[in-house]
Design a protein around this motif. Sequence first.
Motif, PDB file in Angstrom:
ATOM      1  N   ALA A 174      -2.385  -8.898   3.900  1.00 49.55           N
ATOM      2  CA  ALA A 174      -2.844  -8.121   2.751  1.00 49.55           C
ATOM      3  C   ALA A 174      -3.290  -9.105   1.682  1.00 49.55           C
ATOM      4  CB  ALA A 174      -1.706  -7.247   2.216  1.00 49.55           C
ATOM      5  N   PRO A 175      -4.017  -8.635   0.653  1.00 48.45           N
ATOM      6  CA  PRO A 175      -4.369  -9.552  -0.439  1.00 48.45           C
ATOM      7  C   PRO A 175      -3.133 -10.280  -0.944  1.00 48.45           C
ATOM      8  CG  PRO A 175      -5.511  -7.469  -0.718  1.00 48.45           C
ATOM      9  CD  PRO A 175      -4.567  -7.283   0.437  1.00 48.45           C
TER      10      PRO A 175
ATOM     11  N   TYR B 109      -4.219   3.151  11.491  1.00 51.29           N
ATOM     12  CA  TYR B 109      -3.268   4.112  12.035  1.00 51.29           C
ATOM     13  C   TYR B 109      -3.979   5.150  12.895  1.00 51.29           C
ATOM     14  CZ  TYR B 109      -0.265   1.981   8.517  1.00 51.29           C
ATOM     15  OH  TYR B 109       0.444   1.069   7.759  1.00 51.29           O
ATOM     16  N   GLY B 110      -4.986   4.701  13.584  1.00 54.47           N
ATOM     17  CA  GLY B 110      -5.706   5.582  14.494  1.00 54.47           C
ATOM     18  C   GLY B 110      -6.854   6.336  13.870  1.00 54.47           C
ATOM     19  N   GLY B 111      -6.965   6.308  12.547  1.00 53.40           N
ATOM     20  CA  GLY B 111      -8.054   7.027  11.884  1.00 53.40           C
ATOM     21  C   GLY B 111      -9.388   6.322  12.065  1.00 53.40           C
ATOM     22  N   THR B 112     -10.454   7.085  12.016  1.00 59.11           N
ATOM     23  CA  THR B 112     -11.794   6.516  12.201  1.00 59.11           C
ATOM     24  C   THR B 112     -12.417   6.085  10.885  1.00 59.11           C
ATOM     25  OG1 THR B 112     -12.748   8.728  12.087  1.00 59.11           O
ATOM     26  CG2 THR B 112     -12.206   7.874  14.282  1.00 59.11           C
ATOM     27  N   ARG B 113     -11.783   6.451   9.767  1.00 54.53           N
ATOM     28  CA  ARG B 113     -12.298   6.080   8.453  1.00 54.53           C
ATOM     29  C   ARG B 113     -11.216   5.360   7.655  1.00 54.53           C
ATOM     30  NH1 ARG B 113     -15.392  11.605   6.353  1.00 54.53           N
ATOM     31  NH2 ARG B 113     -16.920  11.734   8.062  1.00 54.53           N
ATOM     32  N   SER B 114     -11.649   4.521   6.728  1.00 64.94           N
ATOM     33  CA  SER B 114     -10.687   3.876   5.836  1.00 64.94           C
ATOM     34  C   SER B 114     -10.117   4.933   4.889  1.00 64.94           C
ATOM     35  CB  SER B 114     -11.361   2.757   5.030  1.00 64.94           C
ATOM     36  OG  SER B 114     -12.386   3.278   4.206  1.00 64.94           O
ATOM     37  N   VAL B 115      -8.928   4.672   4.382  1.00 67.11           N
ATOM     38  CA  VAL B 115      -8.264   5.608   3.475  1.00 67.11           C
ATOM     39  C   VAL B 115      -7.975   4.890   2.174  1.00 67.11           C
ATOM     40  CG1 VAL B 115      -6.257   7.090   3.091  1.00 67.11           C
ATOM     41  CG2 VAL B 115      -7.206   6.866   5.395  1.00 67.11           C
TER      42      VAL B 115
ATOM     43  N   TYR C 185       0.841  -1.188   0.000  1.00 67.69           N
ATOM     44  CA  TYR C 185       0.000   0.000   0.000  1.00 67.69           C
ATOM     45  C   TYR C 185       0.880   1.242   0.000  1.00 67.69           C
ATOM     46  CZ  TYR C 185      -3.734  -3.204   1.427  1.00 67.69           C
ATOM     47  OH  TYR C 185      -4.641  -4.231   1.483  1.00 67.69           O
ATOM     48  N   ALA C 186       0.619   2.162  -0.913  1.00 67.29           N
ATOM     49  CA  ALA C 186       1.333   3.433  -0.916  1.00 67.29           C
ATOM     50  C   ALA C 186       0.809   4.283   0.234  1.00 67.29           C
ATOM     51  CB  ALA C 186       1.144   4.155  -2.237  1.00 67.29           C
ATOM     52  N   HIS C 187       1.714   4.663   1.127  1.00 67.52           N
ATOM     53  CA  HIS C 187       1.381   5.520   2.261  1.00 67.52           C
ATOM     54  C   HIS C 187       1.902   6.924   1.977  1.00 67.52           C
ATOM     55  CE1 HIS C 187       1.264   1.514   4.028  1.00 67.52           C
ATOM     56  NE2 HIS C 187       0.985   1.959   5.245  1.00 67.52           N
ATOM     57  N   LEU C 188       1.049   7.908   2.019  1.00 66.76           N
ATOM     58  CA  LEU C 188       1.475   9.301   2.059  1.00 66.76           C
ATOM     59  C   LEU C 188       1.161   9.780   3.461  1.00 66.76           C
ATOM     60  CD1 LEU C 188       2.570  11.933   1.019  1.00 66.76           C
ATOM     61  CD2 LEU C 188       0.358  12.381  -0.085  1.00 66.76           C
ATOM     62  N   VAL C 189       2.213   9.968   4.263  1.00 64.49           N
ATOM     63  CA  VAL C 189       2.070  10.193   5.701  1.00 64.49           C
ATOM     64  C   VAL C 189       2.325  11.663   6.032  1.00 64.49           C
ATOM     65  CG1 VAL C 189       2.822   9.454   7.998  1.00 64.49           C
ATOM     66  CG2 VAL C 189       2.910   7.844   6.072  1.00 64.49           C
ATOM     67  N   VAL C 190       1.421  12.241   6.817  1.00 64.68           N
ATOM     68  CA  VAL C 190       1.576  13.610   7.312  1.00 64.68           C
ATOM     69  C   VAL C 190       1.272  13.607   8.808  1.00 64.68           C
ATOM     70  CG1 VAL C 190       0.935  14.668   5.107  1.00 64.68           C
ATOM     71  CG2 VAL C 190      -0.841  14.218   6.818  1.00 64.68           C
ATOM     72  N   LEU C 191       1.606  14.708   9.466  1.00 65.72           N
ATOM     73  CA  LEU C 191       1.221  14.840  10.870  1.00 65.72           C
ATOM     74  C   LEU C 191      -0.299  14.884  10.996  1.00 65.72           C
ATOM     75  CD1 LEU C 191       3.824  17.464  12.129  1.00 65.72           C
ATOM     76  CD2 LEU C 191       3.772  15.014  12.653  1.00 65.72           C
ATOM     77  N   LYS C 192      -0.801  14.415  12.099  1.00 64.62           N
ATOM     78  CA  LYS C 192      -2.249  14.337  12.296  1.00 64.62           C
ATOM     79  C   LYS C 192      -2.924  15.688  12.153  1.00 64.62           C
ATOM     80  CE  LYS C 192      -5.617  12.099  15.322  1.00 64.62           C
ATOM     81  NZ  LYS C 192      -5.777  11.292  16.574  1.00 64.62           N
TER      82      LYS C 192
ATOM     83  N   GLY D  72       4.381  -0.294   1.750  1.00 62.06           N
ATOM     84  CA  GLY D  72       4.546  -1.488   2.567  1.00 62.06           C
ATOM     85  C   GLY D  72       3.213  -2.131   2.868  1.00 62.06           C
ATOM     86  N   GLY D  73       3.275  -3.190   3.661  1.00 62.49           N
ATOM     87  CA  GLY D  73       2.050  -3.867   4.073  1.00 62.49           C
ATOM     88  C   GLY D  73       1.288  -3.022   5.082  1.00 62.49           C
ATOM     89  N   VAL D  74       0.080  -3.475   5.386  1.00 61.39           N
ATOM     90  CA  VAL D  74      -0.770  -2.764   6.339  1.00 61.39           C
ATOM     91  C   VAL D  74      -1.144  -3.721   7.471  1.00 61.39           C
ATOM     92  CG1 VAL D  74      -3.045  -1.715   6.655  1.00 61.39           C
ATOM     93  CG2 VAL D  74      -1.683  -1.138   4.641  1.00 61.39           C
ATOM     94  N   PRO D  75      -0.867  -3.346   8.726  1.00 61.80           N
ATOM     95  CA  PRO D  75      -0.184  -2.105   9.105  1.00 61.80           C
ATOM     96  C   PRO D  75       1.330  -2.246   9.005  1.00 61.80           C
ATOM     97  CG  PRO D  75      -0.776  -3.316  11.073  1.00 61.80           C
ATOM     98  CD  PRO D  75      -1.318  -4.111   9.899  1.00 61.80           C
ATOM     99  N   THR D  76       2.003  -1.142   8.730  1.00 57.84           N
ATOM    100  CA  THR D  76       3.453  -1.093   8.825  1.00 57.84           C
ATOM    101  C   THR D  76       3.810  -0.936  10.301  1.00 57.84           C
ATOM    102  OG1 THR D  76       3.861  -0.199   6.611  1.00 57.84           O
ATOM    103  CG2 THR D  76       5.478   0.322   8.318  1.00 57.84           C
TER     104      THR D  76
END
Length: 302
Positions: free
Chosen positions: A271-272, A226-232, A109-116, A183-187
């Motif tokens: 992951a799949p 990653y702590g989010g309440t919704r899927s991304v 999964y491509a992760h684009l990570v930012v501060l919360k 990477g895989g989910v969760p990293t």
Amino acid sequence: MSISRRTFLGLAVLAAAGCSGPEGGSFELRLATGLAGGPYRPLGDRLAEELRSGGMRVKVMPTAASVQNLTMMADGRADAGFALADSADDAVRVRHQPVAALARMYMNYAHLVVLKNSAVTTVRQLAGKAVSIGVEGSGTAVTATRVLAAAGLGEPPEMARLDLDASIEALLGGKIEAFFWSGGVPTPALASRDDVRLVSLEALVPVLRRRYGPVYEDASVPAGTYGGTRSVRTVGTPSYLMCRSSLSADLAYTITETLFSSRDRLQAPSAPGGRLDERYAIGTGVVPLHPGAARYYRSVYA
């Protein structure tokens, strides 16, 4: 005394190799893996142990991952290794490197990570910002560069090439405003954090598929990962186990057979494809299956 089928196959491969390898002496499989913190390093270590239990000598080589692994296989410095599908597709279709697939393994999964608390909610908002796209020679860097281009952006003016741990440190320290990771989910390095979140890449999947084909897929990071309440929604790219095209058919068969006979112990990412399913494994697109691997799959479905 009886021996297992896998041990017998491993001994047969050693005999077929004439007890000699690329560096002289007894044959030693050179397995290129990846970076610390990523899935390829531990997965490669576990695969090496399974191959060793069958009588094979294996040298595990930590690397920057996909692109470096493919280059090392193409020029004879490695015998097998892991790579993202987009990097492998480019190696075969564009660079014409002599590599082949043993299996499609699981989805990255491509992760684009930012501060919360970041104001960034789309890729286009990265314009003019400091971003890490992953280390040189990694599949993450290939995917990140293509994602930025698909969003109409060039290279960030303050582009960093950091590994995962360094990217997290730079983000938390305010040195960058976002980073890419595949990477895989969760990293694991991100799983316990509650101070970061992911930016959706869903809108860019159709653009990437038009430009590069089906190596890119729609993927969804489940809510709560990653702590989010919704899927991304994001970009998915399969991982392949690759090898040099000149690898012997018997050796390619043995590696592939070992991969599946030990799948429960390998602990591939959740992951799949992570369960290492043979029907999933053969779908490697323009990247050809090595004849030895193809022989294994025919033996399963004959």
